[in-house]
Design a protein around this motif. Structure first.
Motif, PDB file in Angstrom:
ATOM      1  N   LEU B  45      93.072  12.504 -48.493  1.00  0.00           N
ATOM      2  CA  LEU B  45      93.765  12.152 -47.251  1.00  0.00           C
ATOM      3  C   LEU B  45      93.052  11.028 -46.502  1.00  0.00           C
ATOM      4  N   VAL B  46      91.734  11.132 -46.396  1.00  0.00           N
ATOM      5  CA  VAL B  46      90.980  10.135 -45.638  1.00  0.00           C
ATOM      6  C   VAL B  46      91.173   8.746 -46.241  1.00  0.00           C
ATOM      7  N   THR B  47      91.100   8.669 -47.578  1.00  0.00           N
ATOM      8  CA  THR B  47      91.242   7.361 -48.205  1.00  0.00           C
ATOM      9  C   THR B  47      92.705   6.906 -48.168  1.00  0.00           C
ATOM     10  N   LEU B 133      92.301   8.855 -57.482  1.00  0.00           N
ATOM     11  CA  LEU B 133      93.691   9.249 -57.691  1.00  0.00           C
ATOM     12  C   LEU B 133      94.611   8.468 -56.760  1.00  0.00           C
ATOM     13  N   GLN B 134      94.174   8.347 -55.521  1.00  0.00           N
ATOM     14  CA  GLN B 134      94.962   7.654 -54.513  1.00  0.00           C
ATOM     15  C   GLN B 134      95.131   6.176 -54.882  1.00  0.00           C
ATOM     16  N   GLY B 135      94.054   5.539 -55.351  1.00  0.00           N
ATOM     17  CA  GLY B 135      94.123   4.141 -55.764  1.00  0.00           C
ATOM     18  C   GLY B 135      95.057   3.948 -56.948  1.00  0.00           C
ATOM     19  N   VAL B 136      94.967   4.862 -57.921  1.00  0.00           N
ATOM     20  CA  VAL B 136      95.806   4.768 -59.112  1.00  0.00           C
ATOM     21  C   VAL B 136      97.279   4.900 -58.729  1.00  0.00           C
ATOM     22  N   LEU B 137      97.585   5.825 -57.799  1.00  0.00           N
ATOM     23  CA  LEU B 137      98.972   6.024 -57.379  1.00  0.00           C
ATOM     24  C   LEU B 137      99.529   4.762 -56.733  1.00  0.00           C
ATOM     25  N   VAL B 138      98.747   4.143 -55.821  1.00  0.00           N
ATOM     26  CA  VAL B 138      99.225   2.933 -55.147  1.00  0.00           C
ATOM     27  C   VAL B 138      99.400   1.800 -56.166  1.00  0.00           C
ATOM     28  N   LEU B 139      98.451   1.688 -57.102  1.00  0.00           N
ATOM     29  CA  LEU B 139      98.533   0.644 -58.119  1.00  0.00           C
ATOM     30  C   LEU B 139      99.797   0.821 -58.962  1.00  0.00           C
ATOM     31  N   ALA B 140     100.058   2.062 -59.380  1.00  0.00           N
ATOM     32  CA  ALA B 140     101.246   2.336 -60.192  1.00  0.00           C
ATOM     33  C   ALA B 140     102.508   1.968 -59.414  1.00  0.00           C
TER      34      ALA B 140
END
Lengths: 320, 277
Positions: B45-47, B133-140
Motif C-alpha cells: 500500500l505504501v509504495t 509486485l506493485q511495480g510489476v503490475l504498473v509496468l504490465a
C-alpha cells in the motif's frame, strides 16, 4: 611448527578525530596495541587479562581477522588472519561473552543446523560433536526453545557449543563467564577443561574473573596500555603484584582494629573488620590467632581482585 | 600432536551463503505471522501510494512534461520494478551502519562465508516483495495501454533495461553500505540515492532541471536504469541531445558500477574499526 598462534611486534593504531571547535577537528593517534609479541603452542590454555581498554579485545579481533593490524606479523594456524579471514574461520571458534551468535527468534537447534551447512561439517562429525556438547553442556531440553527465551547462562552454553561444532583448532573466549551464576560457571569451566584435555583445543580466554584463570590456565598474559606486562604462571603474577587476600571478620561487638602479625586492618565497619594479608601466606595461623585473642563470630576469606592485582603490579613498565 | 580432525572444506559461495541466511530470516519472520502479513500489505500500500499520486495528477492534466499517462506509467513501472528487485535482494544492506555501531558485524566476520552476502541477506523479508509486485503490475498495465510501434529491438530492450537497472541500483546499495564503514550514520544519505533515485526515475526527465538530468546521467548514472533505454522504446529524444545508441549501454554501465561498488566494499571492510569491546 607447533605454535598455533604467533605474534611478532603487532601494533594497532586508531586515528581518533575529536571536535575541538565548531568546525575544527583534532586528529589523534591511539595505540590500542603497541608492539605485542607472543606464541601459543597447540593445546595450551592461556588467560589474557587486563583492565578495560587495555587492548585485549583489539588483540582478539586481530587474531580472528576482524581487524587488520597496523604493523607487525601475525599468524594463526599458519594463516594471516585479516587476509585469509574466511579460511581461518573454519579453524577457529569465537565466543563473544556480550553478544550472541545464535538466532534470536529461532529454536536453538536451528543455529546449529546453520553451522552444519555453513562450515560444511560432515554429517557424522556434526552429530557426534553436537551430541557431546548437548550432553556436557546440558542442552538437551533447550534445543527446541527459541533463543530469546533462554537465560543468560543457557545462552552462553549454547554459544559455546555453536563455536565448537566444526572442531576448531583455536577457541577464543571473550568473558565466557560474565554474568553467570556459580553453577553455570562451574559447568562451563569443567567443559573447557575436558575439551582442552581430550581434543587438545588451544584456548585463549579473556576474563575479569580470576577464578576462571586459576581453575583453567597455567599461563597468563597481562596487557595494559597495549603492551604485554606479564607472561608466565599465575603464581608469579601474584608475587609480581604483591597481591593480597582479604580476611573479613565479624566480632561480637565494636572493637579497636585487630592486632595480628602479617596482616593489617584496612577497613572497620561496626563489629566487622577487613584485614589484608599476602596472597602467598596461609590464612590458617592468622585465623587461629584472631579466634584466640578476640570474640570471633564469623569470618570469610576473599580472593584478590584481578584489577587490583594488576593495578598494584606495575607502574607502566614490563616486569620481565 | 593432535591432527586436525575434520578435513576443511572451502567456504560456501555468495549465493549459497545468501540462501542460507535469507532462509533463516524468513523462518524468523514467520515466527510472527500476523506481523508478517501486515508488513506485506503495508509495503504494497505504501509504495502503491506513489502511483496514486501520479494517477491523481493525470485526473487534472492530460500530460506531464509532454508525456501521457501510459508513458509515465511505463517509466514508473520500469523504475519501481528494477528498484523493487534490487531492494528485495539487498535492501537491508543499509542497516550495516547499525551493525557496525552495536558491534554485531563482528559476529558475521568470524563466519566462513562472504560478508557481503551475509549483510545483503541480513533481515531478509518476503514483505519486500510488496513493492516489487506493485511495480510489476504498473509496468504490465502500461505495456498494455502504450501506443508504441514495437520492434524486436524494443521488445528485447525491456528485460535488458530491467536487469541492468536492478544491477545499477544494487551497486548503489553496496557503495552506500561501503561508505558506512567510514560514516555509520550515512544510511539517510544512501536512502537519498536509492529511494530518491527510484522516485526521480518514475517521472519523465523533461520535468527536471537540466543540471539535475546531467547529474544523474554523468555523475551517478541512474539515467541508465530506465530513462535512456525507455525513451528509445517510447521514441522520444533525450533532453541532453545524447546519441540514441546510448540506450543500449545500460549493461556496460551496470557492469562498471558493480565493479566500482565491489572495490569500495573491499576497501571499506579493510578499514573496518569495530567497536571498543
Amino acid at each position: 611448527m607447533s605454535d598455533l598462534i604467533e605474534l611478532d611486534g603487532v601494533e594497532k593504531v586508531f586515528e581518533v578525530r575529536r571536535k575541538t571547535g565548531r568546525l575544527r577537528r583534532e586528529k589523534r593517534e591511539v595505540r590500542a596495541v603497541d608492539g605485542i609479541s607472543f606464541r601459543v603452542p597447540r593445546g595450551e590454555m592461556v588467560g589474557y587479562i587486563g583492565p578495560n581498554g587495555a587492548g585485549k579485545s583489539t588483540t582478539i579481533k586481530m587474531l580472528t581477522g576482524i581487524l587488520t593490524p597496523s604493523a607487525g606479523r601475525l599468524r594463526v594456524a599458519g594463516l594471516d588472519p585479516s587476509r585469509e579471514r574466511t579460511k581461518l574461520a573454519q579453524r577457529i571458534g569465537v565466543v563473544f561473552g556480550q553478544r550472541t551468535t545464535l538466532w534470536w527468534d529461532l529454536p536453538l537447534y536451528d543455529s546449529y543446523k546453520l553451522a552444519h551447512r555453513m562450515y560444511r561439517i560432515p554429517d557424522a562429525r556434526f552429530r557426534e560433536n553436537l551430541d557431546r556438547c548437548v550432553e556436557l553442556l546440558d542442552l538437551a531440553s533447550l534445543l527446541d526453545v527459541p533463543v530469546r527465551q533462554l537465560s543468560l547462562g543457557q545462552r552462553m552454553r549454547g554459544d559455546i557449543a555453536a563455536a565448537l561444532l566444526h572442531d576448531p583448532d583455536v577457541l577464543y573466549l571473550d568473558e565466557p563467564t560474565i554474568g553467570l551464576d556459580v553453577i553455570s560457571k562451574a559447568k562451563v569451566r569443567q567443559f573447557l577443561r575436558d575439551l582442552n584435555a581430550e581434543r587438545a583445543t588451544t584456548i585463549l580466554l579473556t576474563t575479569h574473573d580470576l577464578t576462571d584463570i586459576e581453575q583453567l590456565c597455567k599461563r597468563v598474559m597481562v596487557i595494559d596500555h597495549g603492551r604485554l606486562m606479564y607472561d608466565g604462571a599465575l603464581a608469579g603474577l601474584h608475587e609480581a603484584g604483591e597481591s593480597e587476600r582479604t580476611l573479613v571478620v565479624d566480632l561480637e561487638r565494636e572493637l579497636p582494629p585487630v592486632q595480628a602479625e602479617g596482616a593489617r586492618v584496612v577497613k572497620v565497619e561496626g563489629p566487622r573488620q577487613w584485614l589484608a594479608f599476602p596472597a602467598s601466606a596461609s590464612a590458617a595461623p592468622l585465623v587461629a590467632h584472631i579466634a584466640q585473642a578476640y570474640p570471633l563470630v564469623d569470618l570469610s576469606v576473599r580472593e584478590p581482585d584481578i584489577e587490583a592485582v594488576i593495578a598494584r603490579m606495575y607502574d607502566g613498565r614490563p616486569l620481565y | 600432536m593432535a591432527e586436525t580432525v575434520t578435513e576443511r572444506r572451502p567456504a560456501p559461495g555468495v549465493w549459497a551463503t545468501y540462501r542460507m541466511i535469507a532462509g533463516m530470516w524468513i523462518r524468523s519472520t514467520l515466527a510472527y505471522r500476523a506481523s508478517f502479513v501486515m508488513m506485506l500489505v503495508g509495503n504494497f500500500l505504501v509504495t502503491a501510494f506513489d502511483f496514486v499520486v501520479i494517477a491523481l495528477m493525470f485526473s487534472q492534466v492530460r500530460s506531464l512534461g509532454g508525456y501521457s499517462f501510459a508513458e509515465v506509467a511505463f517509466l514508473y513501472g520500469t523504475s519501481t520494478t528494477a528498484f523493487g528487485l534490487a531492494n528485495a535482494v539487498l535492501g537491508s544492506i543499509d542497516k550495516l551502519g547499525a551493525r557496525i555501531r552495536d558491534g554485531t558485524l563482528d559476529t558475521l566476520l568470524v563466519r566462513p562465508a562472504p560478508v557481503l552476502a551475509q549483510v545483503a541477506a541480513d533481515r531478509f523479508g518476503l514483505q519486500r516483495l510488496g513493492r516489487l509486485l506493485q511495480g510489476v503490475l504498473v509496468l504490465a498495465g502500461s505495456l498494455l495501454s502504450l501506443h508504441v510501434h514495437w520492434t524486436v529491438l524494443k521488445v528485447l530492450l525491456v528485460p535488458v533495461m530491467l536487469l541492468s537497472g536492478t544491477a545499477i541500483f544494487c551497486a548503489v546499495f553496496v557503495a552506500g553500505a561501503a561508505f558506512q564503514f567510514w560514516a555509520q550514520d550515512a544510511a539517510e544519505v544512501q536512502s537519498a540515492f536509492t529511494y530518491g533515485g527510484q522516485t526521480l526515475l518514475q517521472y519523465p526527465p523533461t520535468v527536471f532541471a537540466k543540471d539535475m538530468v546531467r547529474g544523474v546521467t554523468f555523475v551517478l548514472p541512474l539515467a541508465f536504469v530506465n530513462w535512456l533505454p525507455a525513451l528509445y522504446v517510447l521514441g522520444r529524444p533525450y533532453p541532453l541531445a545524447l546519441p540514441a545508441w546510448l540506450a543500449f549501454t545500460p549493461p556496460l554501465v551496470a557492469a562498471a558500477c558493480l565493479t566500482l561498488a565491489g572495490q569500495a566494499w573491499r576497501v571499506g571492510i579493510r578499514s573496518y574499526r569495530s567497536t571498543g569491546s
